[in-house]
Design a protein around this motif. Structure first.
Motif: not given
Length: 122
Positions: A29-32, A50-52, A67-70, A74-79
């Motif tokens: 939610a913080a990301h959104k 909220p940084l790159p 950060g934002k790039e995660a 969904d795959s990137e978040f898990k990684k």
């Protein structure tokens, strides 16, 4: 002492617990909303900024910053979760003494390879 296989299993299990945690929904939610947030999930402190960038380990708080790039996928978040947990479990930089100048790069590469190998298990 845990075998490498036992250690890998533990990290994947912890990543799965973090990923599924209701408290991780606060990070999502913080990301959104593009607002910083910090939660404590079990023994780990997880912070969103909220940084790159995808993530970085914060040994002092036994956790990591996402950060934002995660959230690119969904795959990137898990990684990202796996990468940061791997670093928390395996880093030699927190054990004191002198640090070889190549150690940070080697540890980052090992964490990257671990995340690439196991993210489908989350």
């Amino acid at each position: 002492m845990a075998t490498p296989e036992q250690s890998n299993t533990l990290i994947v299990s912890e990543a799965r617990q973090l990923y599924r945690s209701a408290l991780m929904d606060s990070i999502r939610a913080a990301h959104k909303s593009a607002h910083p947030a910090t939660v404590k999930i079990g023994k780990y402190t997880v912070q969103y900024e909220p940084l790159p960038f995808s993530g970085f380990t914060s040994f002092g708080i036994n956790g990591f910053v996402i950060g934002k790039e995660a959230f690119v996928s969904d795959s990137e978040f898990k990684k990202t979760l796996l990468h940061e947990l791997y670093r928390l479990h395996h880093s030699e930089m927190t054990r004191g003494g002198s640090v070889d100048k190549h150690l940070p790069k080697a540890e980052t590469q090992a964490a990257f390879q671990f995340a690439e190998r196991f993210y489908t298990m989350i």
